[in-house]
Design a protein around this motif. Structure first.
Motif, PDB file in Angstrom:
ATOM      1  N   LYS A  69       0.862  -1.419  -0.255  1.00  0.00           N
ATOM      2  CA  LYS A  69      -0.063   0.015   0.041  1.00  0.00           C
ATOM      3  C   LYS A  69       0.940   1.417   0.063  1.00  0.00           C
ATOM      4  O   LYS A  69       0.550   2.214  -0.608  1.00  0.00           O
ATOM      5  CB  LYS A  69      -0.870   0.098   1.310  1.00  0.00           C
ATOM      6  CG  LYS A  69      -2.051   0.769   1.107  1.00  0.00           C
ATOM      7  CD  LYS A  69      -2.995   0.763   2.339  1.00  0.00           C
ATOM      8  CE  LYS A  69      -4.037   1.904   2.117  1.00  0.00           C
ATOM      9  NZ  LYS A  69      -4.246   2.487   3.529  1.00  0.00           N
ATOM     10  N   ALA A  70       1.829   1.353   0.662  1.00  0.00           N
ATOM     11  CA  ALA A  70       2.920   2.364   0.721  1.00  0.00           C
ATOM     12  C   ALA A  70       3.727   2.398  -0.450  1.00  0.00           C
ATOM     13  O   ALA A  70       4.602   2.995  -0.548  1.00  0.00           O
ATOM     14  CB  ALA A  70       3.784   2.278   2.124  1.00  0.00           C
ATOM     15  N   LYS A  71       3.743   1.450  -1.563  1.00  0.00           N
ATOM     16  CA  LYS A  71       4.243   1.382  -2.699  1.00  0.00           C
ATOM     17  C   LYS A  71       5.700   1.286  -2.338  1.00  0.00           C
ATOM     18  O   LYS A  71       6.539   1.513  -3.445  1.00  0.00           O
ATOM     19  CB  LYS A  71       3.996   2.489  -3.516  1.00  0.00           C
ATOM     20  CG  LYS A  71       2.451   2.966  -3.957  1.00  0.00           C
ATOM     21  CD  LYS A  71       2.465   4.054  -4.935  1.00  0.00           C
ATOM     22  CE  LYS A  71       1.309   4.247  -5.679  1.00  0.00           C
ATOM     23  NZ  LYS A  71       0.202   3.597  -5.116  1.00  0.00           N
ATOM     24  N   ILE A  72       6.219   0.296  -1.551  1.00  0.00           N
ATOM     25  CA  ILE A  72       7.636   0.056  -1.286  1.00  0.00           C
ATOM     26  C   ILE A  72       7.738  -1.120  -1.712  1.00  0.00           C
ATOM     27  O   ILE A  72       8.817  -1.612  -2.023  1.00  0.00           O
ATOM     28  CB  ILE A  72       7.808   0.362   0.136  1.00  0.00           C
ATOM     29  CG1 ILE A  72       7.546   1.539   0.916  1.00  0.00           C
ATOM     30  CG2 ILE A  72       9.199  -0.126   0.667  1.00  0.00           C
ATOM     31  CD1 ILE A  72       8.445   2.743   0.326  1.00  0.00           C
ATOM     32  N   ALA A  73       6.949  -2.078  -1.720  1.00  0.00           N
ATOM     33  CA  ALA A  73       7.016  -3.483  -2.006  1.00  0.00           C
ATOM     34  C   ALA A  73       5.855  -4.074  -3.089  1.00  0.00           C
ATOM     35  O   ALA A  73       4.778  -3.303  -3.156  1.00  0.00           O
ATOM     36  CB  ALA A  73       7.150  -4.559  -0.713  1.00  0.00           C
ATOM     37  N   THR A  74       6.386  -5.237  -3.651  1.00  0.00           N
ATOM     38  CA  THR A  74       5.015  -5.812  -4.609  1.00  0.00           C
ATOM     39  C   THR A  74       5.400  -7.294  -3.976  1.00  0.00           C
ATOM     40  O   THR A  74       6.626  -7.692  -3.469  1.00  0.00           O
ATOM     41  CB  THR A  74       5.383  -5.630  -5.870  1.00  0.00           C
ATOM     42  OG1 THR A  74       6.643  -5.924  -6.385  1.00  0.00           O
ATOM     43  CG2 THR A  74       5.148  -4.329  -6.676  1.00  0.00           C
ATOM     44  N   GLY A  75       4.387  -8.185  -4.451  1.00  0.00           N
ATOM     45  CA  GLY A  75       4.586  -9.607  -3.923  1.00  0.00           C
ATOM     46  C   GLY A  75       3.347 -10.110  -3.595  1.00  0.00           C
ATOM     47  O   GLY A  75       2.009  -9.617  -3.641  1.00  0.00           O
ATOM     48  N   ASN A  76       3.349 -11.483  -3.151  1.00  0.00           N
ATOM     49  CA  ASN A  76       2.133 -12.203  -2.641  1.00  0.00           C
ATOM     50  C   ASN A  76       2.631 -13.314  -1.747  1.00  0.00           C
ATOM     51  O   ASN A  76       3.690 -13.681  -1.975  1.00  0.00           O
ATOM     52  CB  ASN A  76       1.326 -12.675  -3.946  1.00  0.00           C
ATOM     53  CG  ASN A  76       2.062 -13.780  -4.581  1.00  0.00           C
ATOM     54  OD1 ASN A  76       2.286 -15.023  -4.112  1.00  0.00           O
ATOM     55  ND2 ASN A  76       3.026 -13.562  -5.660  1.00  0.00           N
ATOM     56  N   ILE A  77       1.910 -13.683  -0.995  1.00  0.00           N
ATOM     57  CA  ILE A  77       1.895 -14.642   0.314  1.00  0.00           C
ATOM     58  C   ILE A  77       0.817 -15.461   0.010  1.00  0.00           C
ATOM     59  O   ILE A  77      -0.283 -15.137   0.329  1.00  0.00           O
ATOM     60  CB  ILE A  77       2.384 -13.956   1.276  1.00  0.00           C
ATOM     61  CG1 ILE A  77       3.538 -13.282   1.585  1.00  0.00           C
ATOM     62  CG2 ILE A  77       2.439 -15.135   2.518  1.00  0.00           C
ATOM     63  CD1 ILE A  77       3.570 -12.487   2.774  1.00  0.00           C
ATOM     64  N   GLU A  78       0.848 -16.755   0.022  1.00  0.00           N
ATOM     65  CA  GLU A  78      -0.136 -17.866   0.438  1.00  0.00           C
ATOM     66  C   GLU A  78       0.192 -18.642   1.643  1.00  0.00           C
ATOM     67  O   GLU A  78       1.212 -19.191   1.786  1.00  0.00           O
ATOM     68  CB  GLU A  78      -0.019 -18.857  -0.828  1.00  0.00           C
ATOM     69  CG  GLU A  78      -0.465 -18.539  -2.346  1.00  0.00           C
ATOM     70  CD  GLU A  78      -2.168 -18.044  -2.223  1.00  0.00           C
ATOM     71  OE1 GLU A  78      -2.676 -18.975  -1.667  1.00  0.00           O
ATOM     72  OE2 GLU A  78      -2.426 -16.985  -2.828  1.00  0.00           O
ATOM     73  N   ILE A  79      -0.614 -18.708   2.446  1.00  0.00           N
ATOM     74  CA  ILE A  79      -0.597 -19.658   3.866  1.00  0.00           C
ATOM     75  C   ILE A  79      -1.133 -20.873   3.488  1.00  0.00           C
ATOM     76  O   ILE A  79      -2.146 -21.323   2.875  1.00  0.00           O
ATOM     77  CB  ILE A  79      -1.457 -18.868   4.601  1.00  0.00           C
ATOM     78  CG1 ILE A  79      -1.155 -17.474   4.949  1.00  0.00           C
ATOM     79  CG2 ILE A  79      -1.302 -19.712   6.051  1.00  0.00           C
ATOM     80  CD1 ILE A  79       0.444 -17.365   5.496  1.00  0.00           C
ATOM     81  N   ASP A  80      -0.080 -21.934   3.936  1.00  0.00           N
ATOM     82  CA  ASP A  80      -0.819 -23.443   3.663  1.00  0.00           C
ATOM     83  C   ASP A  80      -1.376 -23.622   4.924  1.00  0.00           C
ATOM     84  O   ASP A  80      -0.704 -23.887   6.031  1.00  0.00           O
ATOM     85  CB  ASP A  80       0.261 -24.234   3.368  1.00  0.00           C
ATOM     86  CG  ASP A  80       0.059 -25.753   3.214  1.00  0.00           C
ATOM     87  OD1 ASP A  80      -1.206 -25.990   3.728  1.00  0.00           O
ATOM     88  OD2 ASP A  80       0.880 -26.409   2.765  1.00  0.00           O
ATOM     89  N   PHE A  81      -2.866 -23.580   5.126  1.00  0.00           N
ATOM     90  CA  PHE A  81      -3.473 -23.430   6.290  1.00  0.00           C
ATOM     91  C   PHE A  81      -3.326 -25.039   6.928  1.00  0.00           C
ATOM     92  O   PHE A  81      -3.170 -24.914   8.282  1.00  0.00           O
ATOM     93  CB  PHE A  81      -4.968 -23.251   6.115  1.00  0.00           C
ATOM     94  CG  PHE A  81      -5.511 -22.741   7.483  1.00  0.00           C
ATOM     95  CD1 PHE A  81      -5.165 -21.414   7.962  1.00  0.00           C
ATOM     96  CD2 PHE A  81      -6.219 -23.621   8.220  1.00  0.00           C
ATOM     97  CE1 PHE A  81      -5.917 -21.118   9.257  1.00  0.00           C
ATOM     98  CE2 PHE A  81      -6.960 -23.198   9.339  1.00  0.00           C
ATOM     99  CZ  PHE A  81      -6.624 -21.894   9.925  1.00  0.00           C
TER     100      PHE A  81
END
Lengths: 463, 463
Positions: A76-88
């Motif tokens: 949101k602060a435009k410092i990073a991009t990426g994604n995370i998936e949690i293996d529940f």
């Protein structure tokens, strides 16, 4: 360990403890470490609600999923991009492994301290005697001192009974191996809000309903307001002032019906509407003990429900938090070993809501102090703190409540504010004045400086 | 504000402060808030090294990049998958924006407090008089009290001069708008290790060299060992006991040559081999003040370098940390306003290394206490703490150092251990005994319980 596995011989103890949650386990182990003969009775799992279906699993889930929120803030602060998936499912397995390992370590400690462990239910049969029973076996234990630490269970209202398939309580929620697509949380207290955050971080659509007019009603109203604002920004559907008539499983969906005839439907519902003490079937009447309200065991200033019978933790309804139970356990052990004559001194009990944001509170708030003296408040916004800036999570504040120019309470809301809880507890405990501010050097830079900033800020009359 | 912008009139002050870093700014503003007439002189930027090219930008970078490590830990624990890219240029811009906004807020505070600000260099010309100069303009300020808070600069050894293109110091590193592919860090102290971690998180290949036989040599040896182990696992190339002959820029690469003729080549090098006080050109001799060692201003027990001339912060070499400077500033203001007769009381100065893991230390360690009484240590491993488990970062521990059964020092290494630094500082300050342990209720679950665990653990003789 079943009853038959126990060595024969007299079952006479200096101390019998009923319940192996944080309060009971600490009472048993601290007493045994001082050399007195102890029995610990637990009908379910070592560690109680806290370890098995309460605070520990919840925090494991929240800690493990925290990178999701931390990344979202930087994106949101435009410092990073990426994604995370949690293996529940993996997270659930990790939780089971950790709680299992902890129970094993606890069992080893009991053994090392020569504590007799009874995997059994307990009932007082007369003053000085407890009957323990497991399936068809029973035994009678004689005690000089008895500590009742049986904890609490989720409140169940008629029409809102969990089936733990679709309509869940805390136990059902923590048993999920797959997160649901939509979750309806009934009750916006600690348990509901922490579990809602876990689900949110795995992509679940969240609806929270509460009968009251604000969430986290135990908190300072401004803290509730900040939480509400953050959760709304997370696109939660928050419905307040809702009179819930029923929550039922219908065709695999959870259906909430209000008194006003409205329906809310989700894949699953979580009922988190408070806790009730486990005081039934303890045979309290057989030693002269009694209960108040929804079954909390009545105690005197020494935490005694009857002579040499102590009730600690959730059971006495004083504060329903594990660390309060442990503190009471410490007192009881000191008392029965002659190191503390009492009365029990209530130290400030800190309270934390984990998640993003977190809240912390210790001591007394404005509403607790009305009429007791001159009340002032001072506060500091997290936006001015470089560590909060570094997390790109600057919403929130620290607030200090002063009574007659002494610190009476501290609360905060924001990212990672739990970090300075112990320092805040010490400051409240010591009732700091302005003069105390230069006694201690706060590290720089640190989030703790927001606490220092609030302590140093201009004091104002509460709004 | 240049000199010519100042109103004409007598330049006579109750207090002149030289240097607008944390120590100087706090001295000026706290004194002015008490109603005395103050001038603040700074030749460079408001906020000094800490705000502009030191602790604040470093922590902004570390906080913003922390999801990279937090995710890596969960990926390693098989709880999460994903990836994060840091936009380093955006991060640099954010840093500039935050430090700029902070300087602006500081300038506003000076104005609100009627502090005369001189953007100028300062030199004592005789006891009671300071000459301030900016370009070709000069003015003379008369002072009743003088606070020297000019801070420090990076040490430059012959052959290791930074060009701030290829061979960087802290200023050059924090001015980068694009992170380098490989970084050679000379000096494994706080600055080198924090900056190496920032680079590591953006994918930079890291080599760290130090002349000593361990990294973080100011820390407890076991803390150094844990740090080393984590950084090695991060695939850092750590070379100890290296005698560096030169570090030079050659064909756009940084080339380190050792006394033994070895060469290490990287895209850029960071020189972080310590700091030296800014005491030259202050005219110390003109008021009877003098220096010791590499130029630290000699002070008495009241922090005075000469009558009514105080030297605080990095300049006196006591502790080179911003919060120590601020604490000394507070004392000087109380002293010159008659509220504290002195001598200056050294409160325990906490010290934090941020990153993954973090370290914290406050009070005295085993090596500081030899021969002073009975030394014992007690410790607690983070692996047994549920919050550390939740972060999947369980390497590390908390260690308490006891002198004659009182807490003399506390140190820790591990994820987020900075969180309990203020509590630890208070416990060291109060020299807790075992009896104090039940005074305060630690929250459960919390990382702080690892501190409590260390306080409660069996005390042993140090190895």
């Amino acid at each position: 360990m079943t009853l038959t596995n126990l060595p024969a011989g007299p079952r006479s103890y200096d101390l019998v403890v009923v319940g192996a949650g944080p309060g009971g386990f600490d009472a048993a182990t601290e007493a045994a470490a001082l050399g007195i003969k102890v029995a610990l009775v637990e009908k379910d799992l070592l560690g109680g609600t806290c370890l098995n279906v309460g605070c520990i699993p919840t925090k494991l889930y929240l800690g493990a999923t925290s990178p999701v929120e931390d990344l979202a803030a930087q994106v949101k602060a435009k410092i990073a991009t990426g994604n995370i998936e949690i293996d529940f499912e993996a997270l659930c397995t990790k939780k089971d492994r950790f709680t299992g390992a902890t129970r094993k370590a606890m069992a080893q400690k009991l053994k090392a301290l020569n504590i007799d462990f009874y995997h059994a239910a307990a009932k007082i049969i007369e003053q000085g005697k407890v009957e323990v029973s497991h399936h068809n076996e029973t035994a009678v234990l004689e005690y000089k001192n008895l500590v009742l630490a049986t904890g609490s269970h989720p409140t169940v209202f008629p029409g809102l009974e969990p089936d733990n398939e679709t309509v869940l309580d805390n136990t059902g929620f923590l048993a999920l191996t797959e997160m649901t697509k939509s979750l309806l949380v009934i009750g916006a207290g600690f348990i509901g809000l922490e579990m809602a955050q876990i689900a949110h971080r795995t992509g679940t659509e969240i609806t929270v309903v509460d009968a009251l007019d604000r969430i986290a009603m135990y908190e300072d109203p401004e803290v509730s307001k900040t939480l509400h604002s953050v959760f709304k920004r997370n696109k939660w559907n928050i419905k307040l002032g809702v009179k819930v008539k029923s929550v039922t499983a219908e065709n695999g969906k959870a259906v909430l019906r209000t008194e006003d005839g409205e329906e809310i439907i989700a894949d699953k519902a979580l009922i988190a509407v408070g806790r009730r003490p486990n005081s039934k079937d303890l045979g309290l009447e057989n030693c002269g003990a009694s209960t108040v309200g929804p079954g909390f065991v009545k105690i005197n200033e020494n935490l005694e429900a009857a002579p040499n019978v102590y009730a600690i933790g959730d059971l006495n309804g004083n504060v329903l938090l594990a660390h309060a139970a442990s503190h009471q356990a410490g007192y009881v052990v000191r008392r029965i070993t002659g190191k503390d004559k009492g009365p029990y001194t209530h130290a400030p009990v800190p309270s934390i809501l984990y998640g993003s944001p977190e809240t912390m509170r210790v001591g007394l708030m404005v509403k607790d102090l009305e009429g007791k003296g001159e009340i002032k408040v001072s506060s500091f916004p997290l936006v001015a703190n470089p560590i909060a800036q570094s997390y790109a999570s600057t919403q929130g504040f620290v607030k200090v409540v002063w009574l007659d120019d002494k610190v009476a309470g501290i609360t905060a809301v924001g990212h990672h504010v739990s970090g300075f809880t112990t320092a805040a507890a010490m400051i409240v405990q010591e009732a700091w004045t302005e003069e105390d501010l230069h006694k201690v050097i706060f590290p720089h830079p640190s989030l703790d400086e927001a606490l220092l900033g609030a302590l140093k800020a201009d004091k104002q009359l509460p709004k």
